[in-house]
Enzyme design. Structure first.
Site, mmCIF file in Angstrom:
data_model
loop_
_atom_site.group_PDB
_atom_site.id
_atom_site.type_symbol
_atom_site.label_atom_id
_atom_site.label_comp_id
_atom_site.label_asym_id
_atom_site.label_seq_id
_atom_site.Cartn_x
_atom_site.Cartn_y
_atom_site.Cartn_z
ATOM 1 N N LYS A 164 36.592 28.070 30.717
ATOM 2 C CA LYS A 164 37.585 27.522 31.464
ATOM 3 C C LYS A 164 37.004 25.919 31.639
ATOM 4 O O LYS A 164 35.862 25.518 31.862
ATOM 5 C CB LYS A 164 37.507 28.199 32.941
ATOM 6 N N SER A 197 43.299 30.344 39.448
ATOM 7 C CA SER A 197 43.558 29.337 38.611
ATOM 8 C C SER A 197 42.868 29.484 36.970
ATOM 9 O O SER A 197 43.069 28.541 36.069
ATOM 10 C CB SER A 197 42.686 28.138 38.849
ATOM 11 N N SER A 223 40.796 33.487 41.743
ATOM 12 C CA SER A 223 41.060 33.018 40.548
ATOM 13 C C SER A 223 40.312 33.745 38.971
ATOM 14 O O SER A 223 40.721 33.380 37.906
ATOM 15 C CB SER A 223 40.603 31.570 40.379
#
Length: 463
Positions: free
Chosen positions: A79, A154, A178
């Site tokens: 990420k 996220s 997330s």
């Protein structure tokens, strides 16, 4: 099956038995990225040459008779809010597009040592703030199952990539759902580990304030529970960069196969499709020999309120000016909505929140000693219509009660896939959340395996 359809566990075994080379696997993963990423915008930075060099190093080590790491040759993604040497740690921000990391974060370093091949960096909303994935730097990530529903956030880029076969595992992070929510939205297995299980640090930024220190963790998305086990063990290696890291064994003592089911924690208005998926999970555990009892859970609402206070305290101190400077319309709107619901706390309220945390954690640990697994909603609703938070933020926040309420205590939780349904925006994955005591990810994973064995198989989806 194509190579990109195999799980991480299968690929690692195939590489070690010479059925395939790491380069074969990596080239196939990169071709898959070429084929499907334009439709979903999940991977936003790649370095094919570096990935192929890493694969060749695995093959060289194997040929030389060296011991291979447990994820040798497995293609993975990271990420964009975690440091990876040579790449920008953007966190979805134009402000940080040139913030190039010189060193790897502990979780990235652990993946490399295990032989994993990093094939790309995945998208996140600005400031990693939302349960949707869009920003002014890289644009909008879509759910490969159905572009009308959110891929989650996220870590929406990570989940969308893994669901579409761009890598066998996607690294994510979770401070308010997330990891768990993107796994739910994209039909995956995803685990939020206990605070301290996975070492964390970004050398590109100052240390975070106490709220994030207590609540933010890294963990994996995958297409099988076995892959979660494998990935989590790799990620959980000790690193002196993180004083919160706790080298607790991955397997704890024996426990009673007893689970609690809570469909409507603290009056949550749980959608019938979600209730159905929770009861399916309970039935599948019962079929596996577990005792499941429907009871009330420990509190989520007050922990969620306190968690939001600590979040906002950190944003007020460290990020308020950055929000204004970044000028991402989505992020500014969501922050304003959060502040309508929870005022920015003063020092006394921050101290009160930290004091209250101890009592909440005590309540939860007592409960989880009696019921080693709690089954509850990941969200009160099926995965949202995409960008719903920009038109009805209060609805989104209420539905996400169990995600926001959990991290304050540093407890682990996971989303386990149960099947598909037809929601407000059409075809949608469904699942259930499992929660266990601190450092007892092994209990959640054992329960998840029993559910997985009795649920539809997770297959790679082509958008």
């Amino acid at each position: 099956m194509e190579l990109f359809e195999f799980t991480a566990t299968q690929i690692a075994e195939m590489v070690k038995t010479k059925e395939v080379t790491a380069r074969d696997v990596t080239e196939d993963a990169l071709r898959r990225m070429d084929a499907v990423n334009p439709a979903i915008n999940a991977v936003v930075a790649r370095n094919d040459e570096e990935a192929l060099q890493a694969a060749d190093e695995v093959d060289r080590a194997f040929a030389a008779g060296e011991t291979l790491g447990p994820m040798a040759g497995v293609p993975v993604t990271t990420k964009e809010n975690v440091d990876q040497a040579g790449f920008a740690t953007t966190n979805g921000l134009r402000l940080q597009k040139d913030l190039i990391a010189k060193t790897d974060s502990p979780v990235v370093a652990s993946l490399r040592r295990a032989g994993a091949v990093i094939i790309g960096r995945t998208n996140t909303p600005a400031f990693s703030l939302r349960w949707f994935t869009r920003n002014s730097l890289h644009g909008h990530t879509k759910n490969p199952h159905n572009p009308a529903i959110t891929p989650g956030g996220s870590s929406g880029g990570a989940s969308a990539a893994t669901a579409a076969g761009i890598g066998a595992m996607g690294h994510g992070s979770d401070i308010g759902g997330s990891i768990r929510y993107p796994a739910y939205a994209c039909g995956l297995q995803g685990i939020r580990p206990t605070l301290g299980r996975v070492a964390a640090r970004n050398a590109t930024a100052p240390d975070r304030h106490i709220g994030a220190q207590l609540m933010a963790v890294s963990g994996p998305h995958a297409r099988s529970v076995a892959d979660l086990r494998l990935s989590l063990e790799v990620m959980a290696q000790p690193d002196l960069q993180d004083p919160w890291h706790a080298p607790v064994p991955m397997k704890g003592p024996e426990y009673p196969r007893r689970a609690a089911l809570c469909v409507n924690p603290e009056g949550l208005n749980t959608h019938p499709l979600v209730e159905q998926s929770l009861r399916q999970a309970a039935e599948r555990l019962t079929d596996a020999g577990w005792q499941v009892v429907e009871v009330e859970s420990p509190p989520f609402r007050e922990p969620a309120r306190r968690q939001a206070q600590l979040w906002l305290a950190e944003m007020e101190r460290g990020a308020k000016a950055a929000f204004v400077q970044e000028d991402d319309a989505d992020a500014l709107y969501v922050l304003a909505e959060m502040q309508k619901i929870t005022a920015v706390p003063d020092l006394n309220e921050v101290m009160d929140a930290l004091q209250a945390r101890l009592g909440f954690l005590r309540d939860w640990e007592v409960f989880l000693a009696q019921y080693p697994v709690l089954i509850c909603p990941v969200s009160a609703e099926p995965p949202f219509p995409d960008l719903l938070d920009l038109t009805d933020f209060p609805r989104c926040l209420e539905a996400q009660l169990t995600q926001v309420g959990l991290p304050l205590m540093g407890l682990p939780g996971m989303s386990v896939f149960t099947g598909f349904g037809e929601g407000e925006a059409g075809h949608t994955p469904l699942g259930a959340q499992l929660i266990s005591a601190r450092y007892r990810e092994d209990i959640m994973l054992g329960a998840a395996e029993a559910i997985e064995q009795r649920s539809p198989a997770i297959k790679v989806v082509t958008p």
